[in-house]
Scaffold this motif. Structure first.
Motif, mmCIF file in Angstrom:
data_model
loop_
_atom_site.group_PDB
_atom_site.id
_atom_site.type_symbol
_atom_site.label_atom_id
_atom_site.label_comp_id
_atom_site.label_asym_id
_atom_site.label_seq_id
_atom_site.Cartn_x
_atom_site.Cartn_y
_atom_site.Cartn_z
ATOM 1 N N ARG A 46 1.005 -1.117 0.058
ATOM 2 C CA ARG A 46 0.010 0.075 0.132
ATOM 3 C C ARG A 46 0.873 1.302 -0.050
ATOM 4 O O ARG A 46 1.815 1.366 0.877
ATOM 5 C CB ARG A 46 -0.635 0.197 1.135
ATOM 6 C CG ARG A 46 -1.675 1.171 1.311
ATOM 7 C CD ARG A 46 -2.710 1.102 2.601
ATOM 8 N NE ARG A 46 -1.793 0.985 3.931
ATOM 9 C CZ ARG A 46 -2.365 1.259 5.148
ATOM 10 N NH1 ARG A 46 -3.614 1.868 5.332
ATOM 11 N NH2 ARG A 46 -1.677 1.007 6.177
ATOM 12 N N THR A 47 0.572 2.249 -0.703
ATOM 13 C CA THR A 47 1.392 3.584 -0.951
ATOM 14 C C THR A 47 0.211 4.511 -0.990
ATOM 15 O O THR A 47 -0.783 4.710 -1.602
ATOM 16 C CB THR A 47 1.907 3.756 -1.956
ATOM 17 O OG1 THR A 47 3.054 2.622 -1.928
ATOM 18 C CG2 THR A 47 2.849 5.008 -2.161
ATOM 19 N N ARG A 48 0.540 5.682 0.113
ATOM 20 C CA ARG A 48 -0.514 6.746 0.114
ATOM 21 C C ARG A 48 0.061 8.064 0.190
ATOM 22 O O ARG A 48 1.371 8.095 0.755
ATOM 23 C CB ARG A 48 -1.569 6.430 1.367
ATOM 24 C CG ARG A 48 -2.299 5.500 1.531
ATOM 25 C CD ARG A 48 -3.139 5.062 2.763
ATOM 26 N NE ARG A 48 -2.002 5.030 4.001
ATOM 27 C CZ ARG A 48 -2.481 4.855 5.008
ATOM 28 N NH1 ARG A 48 -3.787 5.010 5.443
ATOM 29 N NH2 ARG A 48 -1.654 4.511 6.107
ATOM 30 N N ARG A 49 -0.518 9.122 -0.339
ATOM 31 C CA ARG A 49 0.229 10.398 -0.361
ATOM 32 C C ARG A 49 -0.715 11.442 -0.221
ATOM 33 O O ARG A 49 -1.978 11.310 -0.725
ATOM 34 C CB ARG A 49 0.944 10.448 -1.692
ATOM 35 C CG ARG A 49 2.352 9.898 -1.848
ATOM 36 C CD ARG A 49 3.330 10.113 -0.728
ATOM 37 N NE ARG A 49 4.590 9.607 -0.931
ATOM 38 C CZ ARG A 49 4.927 8.478 -0.215
ATOM 39 N NH1 ARG A 49 4.065 7.637 0.334
ATOM 40 N NH2 ARG A 49 6.161 8.027 -0.593
ATOM 41 N N ALA A 54 -0.015 12.872 -8.963
ATOM 42 C CA ALA A 54 1.234 12.996 -9.536
ATOM 43 C C ALA A 54 2.123 12.448 -8.550
ATOM 44 O O ALA A 54 3.273 11.657 -8.674
ATOM 45 C CB ALA A 54 1.552 14.164 -10.284
ATOM 46 N N GLU A 55 2.104 12.923 -7.246
ATOM 47 C CA GLU A 55 2.905 12.516 -6.294
ATOM 48 C C GLU A 55 2.921 11.010 -5.696
ATOM 49 O O GLU A 55 3.760 10.309 -5.526
ATOM 50 C CB GLU A 55 2.733 13.248 -4.850
ATOM 51 C CG GLU A 55 2.852 14.885 -5.079
ATOM 52 C CD GLU A 55 2.588 15.587 -4.009
ATOM 53 O OE1 GLU A 55 2.688 15.245 -3.023
ATOM 54 O OE2 GLU A 55 1.946 16.710 -4.141
ATOM 55 N N LEU A 56 1.570 10.402 -5.685
ATOM 56 C CA LEU A 56 1.169 9.011 -5.555
ATOM 57 C C LEU A 56 1.850 8.475 -6.664
ATOM 58 O O LEU A 56 2.856 7.119 -6.564
ATOM 59 C CB LEU A 56 -0.294 8.933 -5.412
ATOM 60 C CG LEU A 56 -0.516 7.174 -5.256
ATOM 61 C CD1 LEU A 56 -0.138 6.760 -4.160
ATOM 62 C CD2 LEU A 56 -1.997 7.176 -5.612
ATOM 63 N N ARG A 57 2.079 8.571 -7.939
ATOM 64 C CA ARG A 57 2.650 8.056 -9.019
ATOM 65 C C ARG A 57 3.988 7.950 -8.840
ATOM 66 O O ARG A 57 4.726 6.921 -9.119
ATOM 67 C CB ARG A 57 2.116 8.707 -10.596
ATOM 68 C CG ARG A 57 2.942 7.972 -11.590
ATOM 69 C CD ARG A 57 2.254 8.839 -12.895
ATOM 70 N NE ARG A 57 0.984 8.778 -13.220
ATOM 71 C CZ ARG A 57 0.663 7.750 -13.900
ATOM 72 N NH1 ARG A 57 1.243 6.802 -14.383
ATOM 73 N NH2 ARG A 57 -0.835 7.745 -14.424
ATOM 74 N N SER A 58 4.904 8.950 -8.608
ATOM 75 C CA SER A 58 5.941 9.207 -8.138
ATOM 76 C C SER A 58 6.504 7.854 -7.193
ATOM 77 O O SER A 58 7.440 7.494 -7.336
ATOM 78 C CB SER A 58 6.363 10.333 -7.763
ATOM 79 O OG SER A 58 7.808 10.487 -7.569
ATOM 80 N N ALA A 59 5.694 8.150 -6.230
ATOM 81 C CA ALA A 59 6.054 7.147 -4.930
ATOM 82 C C ALA A 59 6.043 5.802 -5.259
ATOM 83 O O ALA A 59 6.690 4.948 -4.943
ATOM 84 C CB ALA A 59 5.181 7.403 -3.782
#
Length: 218
Positions: A46-49, A54-59
């Protein structure tokens, strides 16, 4: 406003989920997140921002996300501040992940019951209540769909939900009551979204869930 995207495929879904979220940016949001099951060990990643998709895509690129099944969400804060900890997807242990649109009116009573049963909460959201409740009911029922059905009967308020479970790595379960949800039909793959616009790059065939319906997507 909030947005839901989900996919069950035979290819990596991360790009599909992120593209879907970007197509829902017009709805307004303050955070975004994605959850996938890795294809071999079925570990939930799981990744959250806070901030833009765009910041989530980078992460996600930095963490080399990969999975054939997953869910994603853009959140506009209702219960709890716009923080990474309150962003969707929410999880119960390392087993279940859920995204949710709507408001659960009896979340405080359900939270107290679940805390008494030993569940620990790490966010301020009503959605984490949904995650732990469904995890509890699925474990009791020994069935993904039946457990979701039993859990949803206890909710008061409006919701559209998409749920992923490590023990059922080829299936998403989705349901709606008061909030829209659509299934996108592909060839050897299927999708979920709160708005068909999110799925236009992958399908032009849709089934609109009716009020109170539950669907399995494989």
């Amino acid at each position: 406003m909030c947005g839901i995207v989900g996919a069950a495929t035979q290819r990596n879904v991360v790009g599909i989920l992120l593209e879907g979220l970007q197509r829902l940016e017009y709805r307004g949001y303050d955070s975004a997140g994605v959850s996938v099951l890795e294809p071999v060990e079925h570990q939930m990643v799981r990744t959250r921002r806070v901030g833009k998709v765009a910041e989530l895509r980078s992460a996600c690129g930095e963490s080399n996300h990969s999975g054939h099944i997953g869910i994603a969400h853009t959140r506009w804060a209702t219960h709890g501040k716009p923080t990474e900890g309150n962003a969707h997807p929410h999880v119960s242990g390392e087993t279940l992940s859920v995204v949710h649109n709507g408001i659960i009116e009896n979340h405080e009573a359900l939270r107290e019951t679940l805390q008494t049963a030993g569940y620990q909460f790490v966010s301020e959201t009503d959605t984490e209540v949904v995650a732990h409740l469904l995890q509890d009911e699925i474990a009791k029922a020994g069935s993904f769909r039946e457990g979701v059905h039993n859990g949803l009967k206890q909710l008061e308020g409006a919701y559209a939900v998409a749920i992923m479970h490590r023990d059922y790595p080829d299936t998403l379960v989705a349901a709606r009551a008061g909030s829209p949800l659509v299934i996108g039909l592909g060839i050897g793959e299927n999708f979920i979204a709160s708005d068909p616009q999110a799925l236009r790059p992958v399908t032009d065939r849709f089934i609109y869930l009716e009020e109170g319906e539950i669907a399995e997507i494989t």
